[in-house]
Enzyme design. Structure first.
Site, PDB file in Angstrom:
ATOM      1  NE  ARG A  13      -1.261   2.594   2.812  1.00  0.00           N
ATOM      2  CZ  ARG A  13      -0.823   3.754   3.291  1.00  0.00           C
ATOM      3  NH1 ARG A  13      -0.733   4.832   2.520  1.00  0.00           N
ATOM      4  NH2 ARG A  13      -0.423   3.855   4.541  1.00  0.00           N
ATOM      5  CD  GLU A  14       3.449   5.313   2.904  1.00  0.00           C
ATOM      6  OE1 GLU A  14       2.591   5.488   3.773  1.00  0.00           O
ATOM      7  OE2 GLU A  14       3.828   6.224   2.141  1.00  0.00           O
ATOM      8  CG  HIS A  73      -4.542   2.743   3.881  1.00  0.00           C
ATOM      9  ND1 HIS A  73      -4.387   3.900   3.142  1.00  0.00           N
ATOM     10  CD2 HIS A  73      -4.284   3.074   5.165  1.00  0.00           C
ATOM     11  CE1 HIS A  73      -4.051   4.885   3.960  1.00  0.00           C
ATOM     12  NE2 HIS A  73      -3.969   4.414   5.184  1.00  0.00           N
ATOM     13  NE  ARG A 133      -5.301   2.296  10.844  1.00  0.00           N
ATOM     14  CZ  ARG A 133      -4.521   2.885   9.935  1.00  0.00           C
ATOM     15  NH1 ARG A 133      -3.223   2.685   9.959  1.00  0.00           N
ATOM     16  NH2 ARG A 133      -5.024   3.653   8.987  1.00  0.00           N
ATOM     17  CB  THR A 167       1.235  12.249   7.594  1.00  0.00           C
ATOM     18  OG1 THR A 167       0.264  11.499   8.328  1.00  0.00           O
ATOM     19  CG2 THR A 167       0.879  12.266   6.134  1.00  0.00           C
ATOM     20  CG  HIS A 194       2.147   5.007   8.749  1.00  0.00           C
ATOM     21  ND1 HIS A 194       2.045   3.992   7.819  1.00  0.00           N
ATOM     22  CD2 HIS A 194       2.427   6.130   8.035  1.00  0.00           C
ATOM     23  CE1 HIS A 194       2.241   4.475   6.606  1.00  0.00           C
ATOM     24  NE2 HIS A 194       2.478   5.778   6.707  1.00  0.00           N
ATOM     25  CG  HIS A 196       5.914   9.122   5.864  1.00  0.00           C
ATOM     26  ND1 HIS A 196       6.079   8.840   4.544  1.00  0.00           N
ATOM     27  CD2 HIS A 196       4.676   8.676   6.215  1.00  0.00           C
ATOM     28  CE1 HIS A 196       4.970   8.265   4.084  1.00  0.00           C
ATOM     29  NE2 HIS A 196       4.104   8.147   5.086  1.00  0.00           N
ATOM     30  CG  HIS A 290      37.187  -1.013  13.171  1.00  0.00           C
ATOM     31  ND1 HIS A 290      35.853  -0.713  13.167  1.00  0.00           N
ATOM     32  CD2 HIS A 290      37.810   0.112  13.592  1.00  0.00           C
ATOM     33  CE1 HIS A 290      35.672   0.537  13.565  1.00  0.00           C
ATOM     34  NE2 HIS A 290      36.853   1.054  13.812  1.00  0.00           N
TER      35      HIS A 290
HETATM   36  C1  HCA Z   1      -1.632   8.133   3.081  1.00  0.00           C
HETATM   37  C2  HCA Z   1      -1.172   8.715   4.390  1.00  0.00           C
HETATM   38  C3  HCA Z   1      -0.608   7.753   5.375  1.00  0.00           C
HETATM   39  C4  HCA Z   1      -1.670   7.018   6.156  1.00  0.00           C
HETATM   40  C5  HCA Z   1      -1.163   6.270   7.332  1.00  0.00           C
HETATM   41  C6  HCA Z   1      -2.189   5.494   8.112  1.00  0.00           C
HETATM   42  C7  HCA Z   1       0.232   8.636   6.330  1.00  0.00           C
HETATM   43  O1  HCA Z   1      -0.775   7.937   2.205  1.00  0.00           O
HETATM   44  O2  HCA Z   1      -2.810   7.918   2.912  1.00  0.00           O
HETATM   45  O3  HCA Z   1      -3.276   5.247   7.619  1.00  0.00           O
HETATM   46  O4  HCA Z   1      -1.861   5.127   9.253  1.00  0.00           O
HETATM   47  O5  HCA Z   1       1.442   8.606   6.270  1.00  0.00           O
HETATM   48  O6  HCA Z   1      -0.400   9.355   7.099  1.00  0.00           O
HETATM   49  O7  HCA Z   1       0.266   6.838   4.755  1.00  0.00           O
HETATM   50 CU    CU Z   2       2.285   7.073   5.081  1.00  0.00          CU
END
Ligand code: HCA
Ligand code: CU
Length: 380
Positions: A13-14, A73, A133, A167, A194, A196, A290
């Site tokens: 997905r991501e 998702h 979720r 995000t 989650h 980034h 090392h």
């Molecule tokens: C996206 C945003 C998401 C969602 C993360 C989640 C983010 O691409 O839709 O649903 O927990 O980074 O917020 O990936």
């Molecule tokens: Cu994300």
């Protein structure tokens, strides 16, 4: 740290949101199978509502009968949720943007409207008997007082998980720890994180989340995702292997490097040289100090045991930074015994030569052979 910690891998997905990524149905199946064999608990997939193909692919993944449960998702939108339910997934990951940025530049809804839509969405998923979720997109730039009523409301409905999403990759480990601890005390549902990697903290933030009581971490293979991605599966496993290896008992760690190589091949993204575990030099040692210590005890310069991942330790012996023990080690490999004096002469001579230009193992071997003969002859 929770002993029942789990991984929700979102490569399908991501990872599909990573620039240039394109997965055919067959490639999605290969990736899903490998992640399942590795042992992740959940696979997150793109919303079946996105396209006919997305629907068909999700159905194909569900039919594989994997151990891992499949989560779609999905936006808090009745039609999208209905499509996900129809696809046969085991659960649905709902999300809604709650920061002022995403509300104003994104969906344009008020927080009251978000709360209402989130609760309706949760009820719709629950009525179909699936796990659910809810996550506030951009949690870390959202106002806590504003999102708490939303999180409390979905929690009261009995969602299985509540997600914290960094995000834009802006949160620091301390911030993640503080917010996750607070929500851990405040809510009944399991928490997920989650994160980034825009500011380089994706793995550290995931670890801070676990320390604060979060149960599930979102990962992707190689960390691929929007912009420069999220917590990589390899990075998270490395982090836990270094200090919390008890949590990794259920994972087939030998599958990790082949998995990274597969996703690299499918996406055309090379594995970064400095990537945890799967990077080309993750287990290579170079400097003489090392090398000398590693030859005595590898733990001297290794937090991670390469054998755990089916990888081999490499000793880079032939360069100007090498040392006496490294040269002696190479001589032994060649079956040549050097006296202490010969070893000192060969090492110094080779280091001086290597400092003048690039040399390799053939030159070191030649120096060892010549040193043994010349010095040996001189001694007679
Ligand atoms: C996206 C945003 C998401 C969602 C993360 C989640 C983010 O691409 O839709 O649903 O927990 O980074 O917020 O990936
Ligand atoms: Cu994300």
């Amino acid at each position: 740290m929770r002993q029942d910690f789990g991984i929700i891998d979102t490569t399908l997905r991501e990872g599909e949101q990573f620039a240039d990524a394109y997965f055919s149905t067959g490639q999605k199946r290969r990736i899903a199978r490998a992640l399942d064999a590795f042992g992740v608990q959940y696979l997150e997939v793109t919303s079946p509502a996105v396209s006919k193909r997305s629907m068909a692919d999700v159905q194909a993944l569900v039919r594989m009968g994997l151990r891992a449960r499949i989560l779609a998702h999905v936006r808090c939108h009745p039609d999208d949720i209905a499509a996900a339910i129809k696809s046969g997934v085991h659960g649905i990951n709902l999300f809604f943007g709650t920061s002022s940025f995403l509300r104003q530049a994104g969906h344009g809804r008020s927080l009251d409207e978000v709360l209402e839509a989130a609760c309706a969405a949760v009820r719709q998923v629950q009525a179909a008997g699936l796990e659910v979720r809810f996550s506030c997109e951009d949690t870390f730039r959202s106002d806590l007082d504003e999102i708490l009523p939303i999180l409390r409301a979905v929690d009261a409905l009995g969602v299985q998980r509540i997600g914290l999403a960094d995000t834009v990759g802006i949160a620091s480990p301390r911030q993640v720890y503080a917010l996750a601890s607070l929500l851990h005390n405040e809510l009944h549902a399991d928490l997920g994180f989650h994160g980034h990697n825009d500011s380089g903290c994706a793995v550290a933030n995931a670890y801070a989340a676990l320390e604060a009581g979060v149960r599930y971490i979102d990962t992707t293979v190689l960390g691929i995702g929007e912009r420069n991605g999220i917590t990589s599966l390899e990075g998270l496993i490395a982090r836990l292997s270094a200090t919390d290896s008890g949590l990794l008992a259920r994972y087939n760690l030998h599958g990790l490097i082949p998995l990274a190589e597969m996703v690299s091949e499918i996406t055309g993204v090379p594995i970064p040289f400095n990537h945890s575990i799967a990077g080309s030099h993750a287990f290579t040692h170079r400097a003489g100090i090392h090398l000398g210590a590693v030859l005595r005890d590898p733990r001297s310069y290794e937090a991670l045991d390469p054998a755990l991942f089916g990888a081999e330790r490499r000793l880079d012996l032939a360069h100007a930074l090498t040392g006496r023990r490294a040269v002696e080690h190479r001589a032994q490999e060649l079956g040549i015994a050097l006296s202490p004096k010969q070893l000192a002469t060969v090492t110094t001579g080779f280091k001086n030569r290597a400092a003048r230009g690039r040399v390799g193992l053939p030159e070191l071997d030649a120096a060892i052979r010549a040193g043994a003969v010349v010095a040996g002859a001189a001694a007679q």
